[in-house]
Design an enzyme around this catalytic site. Structure first.
Site, short mmCIF file in Angstrom:
data_model
loop_
_atom_site.label_atom_id
_atom_site.label_comp_id
_atom_site.label_asym_id
_atom_site.label_seq_id
_atom_site.Cartn_x
_atom_site.Cartn_y
_atom_site.Cartn_z
N GLU A 96 4.38 -6.38 -2.54
CA GLU A 96 3.15 -6.53 -3.28
C GLU A 96 3.05 -5.52 -4.39
OE1 GLU A 96 -0.33 -7.13 -1.05
OE2 GLU A 96 0.74 -8.11 0.58
N CYS A 132 0.21 -0.61 -9.54
CA CYS A 132 0.78 0.06 -8.37
C CYS A 132 1.98 -0.78 -7.91
CB CYS A 132 -0.28 0.13 -7.28
SG CYS A 132 0.28 0.86 -5.73
N CYS A 139 8.46 -0.12 5.11
CA CYS A 139 8.59 1.33 5.00
C CYS A 139 9.10 1.89 6.33
CB CYS A 139 7.25 1.98 4.67
SG CYS A 139 7.39 3.74 4.26
N CYS A 143 3.84 6.52 9.06
CA CYS A 143 2.55 7.19 9.04
C CYS A 143 1.58 6.37 9.89
CB CYS A 143 2.03 7.33 7.61
SG CYS A 143 3.14 8.27 6.55
N CYS A 146 -1.15 3.91 8.26
CA CYS A 146 -0.75 3.01 7.17
C CYS A 146 -0.27 1.67 7.71
CB CYS A 146 0.36 3.66 6.35
SG CYS A 146 0.95 2.61 5.01
N CYS A 362 -4.93 1.13 -0.77
CA CYS A 362 -3.84 1.96 -0.22
C CYS A 362 -3.64 1.70 1.26
CB CYS A 362 -4.15 3.45 -0.33
SG CYS A 362 -4.57 4.00 -1.95
N1 SAH Z 1 5.25 6.44 0.70
C1 SAH Z 1 4.53 7.05 -0.37
C2 SAH Z 1 3.81 6.08 -1.29
C3 SAH Z 1 3.06 4.94 -0.66
S1 SAH Z 1 1.56 5.35 0.22
C4 SAH Z 1 3.56 8.09 0.16
O1 SAH Z 1 3.45 8.21 1.38
O2 SAH Z 1 2.96 8.81 -0.61
C5 SAH Z 1 0.43 5.71 -1.05
C6 SAH Z 1 -0.79 6.51 -0.58
O3 SAH Z 1 -1.60 5.70 0.28
C7 SAH Z 1 -0.43 7.75 0.22
O4 SAH Z 1 -1.09 8.87 -0.28
C8 SAH Z 1 -0.91 7.42 1.61
O5 SAH Z 1 -1.26 8.59 2.30
C9 SAH Z 1 -2.08 6.50 1.34
N2 SAH Z 1 -2.46 5.64 2.46
C10 SAH Z 1 -1.65 5.10 3.40
N3 SAH Z 1 -2.37 4.39 4.28
C11 SAH Z 1 -3.66 4.47 3.91
C12 SAH Z 1 -4.88 3.95 4.42
N4 SAH Z 1 -4.91 3.18 5.51
N5 SAH Z 1 -6.01 4.23 3.76
C13 SAH Z 1 -6.00 4.99 2.64
N6 SAH Z 1 -4.88 5.51 2.11
C14 SAH Z 1 -3.73 5.27 2.75
#
Ligand code: SAH
Length: 374
Positions: A96, A132, A139, A143, A146, A362
């Site tokens: 996406e 974006c 991935c 995390c 996420c 995000c």
């Molecule tokens: N892998 C990279 C880029 C993709 S995530 C990274 O980790 O930075 C992009 C951003 O989205 C990151 O700052 C991450 O912490 C945030 N993110 C991930 N899951 C989220 C969620 N459920 N709500 C808000 N932000 C989130």
């Protein structure tokens, strides 16, 4: 569809294209013509390259070279103007990309938002338009908050597939850099620093080919420390954002298991070493989760952690989702957290969730794709 494996021209550099045309017995300037057609004109098929003689175009096709952009399979429009694209590649895998006409309050390309705490920026909407993009299918980083992490990683994207997402979105929006200004954030699906070579090649193609200045790009990493050092040494590079999300190792390891490999001390050391350009700042992203990492004490700890760094903090209230065991904090709690940081003289911004109603915010990418998958 042909049986033989095709080589995509999108993703090749000017040099690579030039050698290719020379090998086919064509004059070298045709390399530049191809380059411009692919990246500046963003052609969707070989027939659109009117600068090239018909017979040369045919010989490219016969030689197994393909011209084209990844396909926009679905488009979701949000009430706030955000557009989420499901983009499919030749092998059927999809990712996406998101178009945010007014950014999200945290990524303006030139640092001009500094000092503006809640993102009521001056300047036209065009200045803030942001794409974006994804760097991997899924991935591997895991995390806990996420949604993309739930997919695991399927594969890396090629440089052409990364650039292709952007070209497809620009065409769909009828927007053309450099006249139209756009920001790029490498913050979609995937961890760009686990696909470093393709990511950085895409950056160069975007700068030289598409016409988007590096100063308008930001790459976000979960904290792959060796690649932070590599990025610092690049002659052409985006700005750096680091997803911190917790102010101490205990909490960070719980939220981001990758912290076991590169803990906060190592990560902050890399941040301190990172060679910033004039007026450039690092960004630390911090996703606020209710009752987990969002207390005033956490904010004080965070302020202490980033003290002395030329950096700003972007706060993101968690975007919730199925399978995610955390909750979004109330707005007052977010503002309270921001206040503590600002009192400690850390420039801190609240990123506004964009396209939450269409799962484009995000950490939410790919959710409905999973549900819709054939
Ligand atoms: N892998 C990279 C880029 C993709 S995530 C990274 O980790 O930075 C992009 C951003 O989205 C990151 O700052 C991450 O912490 C945030 N993110 C991930 N899951 C989220 C969620 N459920 N709500 C808000 N932000 C989130």
């Amino acid at each position: 569809m042909s049986e033989t494996k095709q080589t995509a021209l999108l993703g090749l550099t000017l040099q690579e294209l030039t050698s290719l045309v020379e090998e086919s017995g064509q004059p070298s300037y045709r390399g530049r013509q191809l380059f411009d057609a692919l990246y500046r004109q963003r052609v969707e098929s070989g027939e659109q390259i009117s600068t090239l003689p018909q017979e040369f175009r045919r010989s490219l096709t016969e030689g197994g070279f393909s011209v084209g952009l990844p396909k926009i399979e679905k488009k979701f429009l949000s009430a706030d103007g955000t557009v989420r694209y499901l983009i499919a590649f030749a092998d059927g895998q999809s990712v996406e990309a998101v178009w945010m006409p007014e950014g999200d309050g945290g990524e303006a390309g030139d640092g001009s938002e500094a000092g503006n705490e809640i993102g009521s920026a001056t300047g036209s909407a065009w200045d803030r338009a942001t794409i974006c993009v994804s760097s991997q299918v899924g991935c591997a980083v895991d995390c806990q908050f996420c949604l993309t992490a739930l997919l695991g990683v399927k594969r890396n994207l090629t440089a052409g597939e990364i650039v292709g997402q952007i070209c497809a979105v620009l065409n769909d929006r009828s927007v053309s850099p450099p006249q139209d200004r756009v920001n790029i954030v490498f913050m979609g699906m995937g961890e760009p620093f686990l696909n470093y070579d393709n990511f950085i090649k895409a950056v160069r193609l975007l700068v030289e080919g598409v016409g988007i200045p590096e100063s308008r790009m930001t790459v976000s990493t979960a904290g792959i420390v060796p690649r932070i050092h590599d990025l610092g040494a690049e002659p052409v590079r985006p700005k750096l954002a680091i997803s911190l999300n917790a102010p101490n190792d205990e909490l960070r390891t719980r939220l981001m298991p990758i912290n076991r490999k590169w803990n906060l001390e190592t990560l902050l050391a890399a941040a301190r070493d990172f060679p910033l350009r004039n007026r450039e700042k690092l960004t630390f992203e911090y996703v606020l989760m209710n009752g987990v990492n969002d207390s005033p004490q956490n904010a004080r700890e965070l302020a202490e952690l980033v003290r002395g760094l030329r950096a700003k903090v972007n706060l993101i209230a968690l975007n919730p989702g199925p399978g995610i065991g955390f909750q979004t904090p109330a707005d007052e709690r977010v503002l309270q957290f921001q206040k503590v940081l600002i009192a400690a003289r850390v420039p801190t911004f609240v990123r506004h969730p964009r396209g939450r109603d269409i799962y484009a915010a995000c950490g939410q990418l790919k959710r409905t794709v999973e549900l819709d998958a054939p």
